[in-house]
Design a protein around this motif. Structure first.
Motif, PDB file in Angstrom:
ATOM      1  N   LEU A 107       0.839  -1.146  -0.155  1.00  0.00           N
ATOM      2  CA  LEU A 107       0.037  -0.115   0.031  1.00  0.00           C
ATOM      3  C   LEU A 107       0.792   1.262  -0.022  1.00  0.00           C
ATOM      4  CD1 LEU A 107      -2.829   1.411   0.311  1.00  0.00           C
ATOM      5  CD2 LEU A 107      -2.476   1.207   2.655  1.00  0.00           C
ATOM      6  N   TRP A 108       0.688   2.131  -0.884  1.00  0.00           N
ATOM      7  CA  TRP A 108       1.518   3.335  -1.201  1.00  0.00           C
ATOM      8  C   TRP A 108       0.745   4.476  -0.782  1.00  0.00           C
ATOM      9  CZ3 TRP A 108       6.457   2.954  -4.607  1.00  0.00           C
ATOM     10  CH2 TRP A 108       7.271   4.240  -4.294  1.00  0.00           C
ATOM     11  N   ILE A 109       0.936   5.358   0.375  1.00  0.00           N
ATOM     12  CA  ILE A 109       0.237   6.332   0.540  1.00  0.00           C
ATOM     13  C   ILE A 109       1.233   7.628   0.019  1.00  0.00           C
ATOM     14  CG2 ILE A 109      -1.071   7.552   2.407  1.00  0.00           C
ATOM     15  CD1 ILE A 109      -0.709   5.249   4.025  1.00  0.00           C
ATOM     16  N   ALA A 156       5.049  14.808   4.379  1.00  0.00           N
ATOM     17  CA  ALA A 156       4.436  15.924   4.051  1.00  0.00           C
ATOM     18  C   ALA A 156       3.268  16.000   3.040  1.00  0.00           C
ATOM     19  CB  ALA A 156       5.338  17.096   3.514  1.00  0.00           C
ATOM     20  N   ARG A 157       2.205  16.337   3.311  1.00  0.00           N
ATOM     21  CA  ARG A 157       0.938  16.506   2.356  1.00  0.00           C
ATOM     22  C   ARG A 157       0.464  17.861   2.459  1.00  0.00           C
ATOM     23  NH1 ARG A 157      -1.727  11.174   4.492  1.00  0.00           N
ATOM     24  NH2 ARG A 157       0.274   9.808   4.339  1.00  0.00           N
ATOM     25  N   GLY A 158       0.539  18.711   1.473  1.00  0.00           N
ATOM     26  CA  GLY A 158      -0.264  20.148   1.445  1.00  0.00           C
ATOM     27  C   GLY A 158       0.402  20.919   2.310  1.00  0.00           C
ATOM     28  N   ASP A 159      -0.012  21.476   3.426  1.00  0.00           N
ATOM     29  CA  ASP A 159       0.477  22.362   4.500  1.00  0.00           C
ATOM     30  C   ASP A 159       1.061  21.577   5.492  1.00  0.00           C
ATOM     31  OD1 ASP A 159       0.224  24.546   2.636  1.00  0.00           O
ATOM     32  OD2 ASP A 159      -2.088  24.931   3.397  1.00  0.00           O
ATOM     33  N   ASN A 160       0.613  20.399   5.605  1.00  0.00           N
ATOM     34  CA  ASN A 160       0.895  19.612   6.862  1.00  0.00           C
ATOM     35  C   ASN A 160       2.310  19.050   6.575  1.00  0.00           C
ATOM     36  OD1 ASN A 160       1.160  18.045   9.101  1.00  0.00           O
ATOM     37  ND2 ASN A 160      -0.907  17.119   8.911  1.00  0.00           N
ATOM     38  N   PRO A 161       3.392  19.095   7.293  1.00  0.00           N
ATOM     39  CA  PRO A 161       4.646  18.633   7.136  1.00  0.00           C
ATOM     40  C   PRO A 161       4.639  17.000   7.780  1.00  0.00           C
ATOM     41  CG  PRO A 161       4.801  20.223   8.966  1.00  0.00           C
ATOM     42  CD  PRO A 161       3.286  20.255   8.141  1.00  0.00           C
ATOM     43  N   ASP A 162       3.818  16.732   8.623  1.00  0.00           N
ATOM     44  CA  ASP A 162       3.566  15.545   9.526  1.00  0.00           C
ATOM     45  C   ASP A 162       2.520  14.766   9.128  1.00  0.00           C
ATOM     46  OD1 ASP A 162       6.248  16.125  10.779  1.00  0.00           O
ATOM     47  OD2 ASP A 162       4.909  17.432  11.999  1.00  0.00           O
TER      48      ASP A 162
END
Length: 218
Positions: A107-109, A156-162
């Motif tokens: 599974l690749w997120i 990191a995704r969008g504005d969330n680095p965690d």
């Protein structure tokens, strides 16, 4: 002479003959089958083994070229230099570990999966089954309905680095607890607790994947 009767008679006779219109479409296939059978007869037992051996070597060489190009391309897209020695090392290891990859569930997120195309192609070429998830919601559904050997995740995704940390507890609680590996862009990130590994480099990523699959299969 009754010409119409004569014409009908000829037409009926033609229909009673060999059905060439049905035979012609399969003629090329029959020719190839004949050639292959003749080749096998001509090669004999020893020749056939030699032929298959050469074909196997060609196949292995083709896989080696594909893997090498994949690692090189992935490194280039991430603006990372993978020395030829390290590239060749992971290519050899992937070839030797191919049986571990066959039918492995991954599974690749990642919210931008296009950035992992080279790595994804390597996994598929080795026989792995890869499911993609762009966000935690989709990933959560897949974890609840499927069994995975490995979970690969960005951070990191969008504005969330965690953002990648959000599913750690659920991944650890999933069926058979898949190995969690983070594939990130920030070289200053450290491996989170409970994660199997973290890396920014494609060659290191596949070393971690092989390590994880060896433990799963071991």
């Amino acid at each position: 002479m009754d010409h119409p009767t004569y014409d009908v008679h000829i037409t009926e006779a033609a229909h009673e003959g060999f059905p060439w219109h049905d035979f012609l479409p399969i003629l090329p296939s029959l020719i190839w089958v004949t050639i292959v059978l003749a080749l096998l007869f001509w090669l004999g037992d020893w020749g056939l083994k030699s032929f298959l051996s050469r074909a196997t070597k060609i196949g292995v060489a083709g896989l080696e070229i594909e893997l090498s190009a994949g690692i090189t391309g992935a490194a280039a897209e991430r603006h990372i230099d993978v020395p030829a020695k390290e590239r060749d090392r992971i290519v050899r290891r992937l070839e030797n570990a191919k049986s571990y990859f066959e039918r492995a569930r991954v599974l690749w997120i990642d919210d931008i999966p296009d950035g992992n195309q080279k790595e994804l192609q390597i996994l598929v070429s080795l026989g792995s089954i890869v499911d993609l998830a762009r966000d935690d919601e989709v990933a959560r559904e897949k974890l609840q309905t499927g069994v995975y050997d490995i979970v690969l995740s960005d951070m990191a995704r969008g504005d969330n680095p965690d953002a990648g940390l959000g599913l750690i507890d659920e991944i650890c609680a999933a069926v058979l607890t898949p190995k969690l590996i983070f594939y990130v862009g920030d070289p200053n990130r450290t491996r989170p607790t409970h994660a199997f590994g973290l890396t920014t480099k494609p060659d290191e990523l596949f070393h971690l994947i092989v390590d994880a699959l060896e433990r799963r299969r071991g």
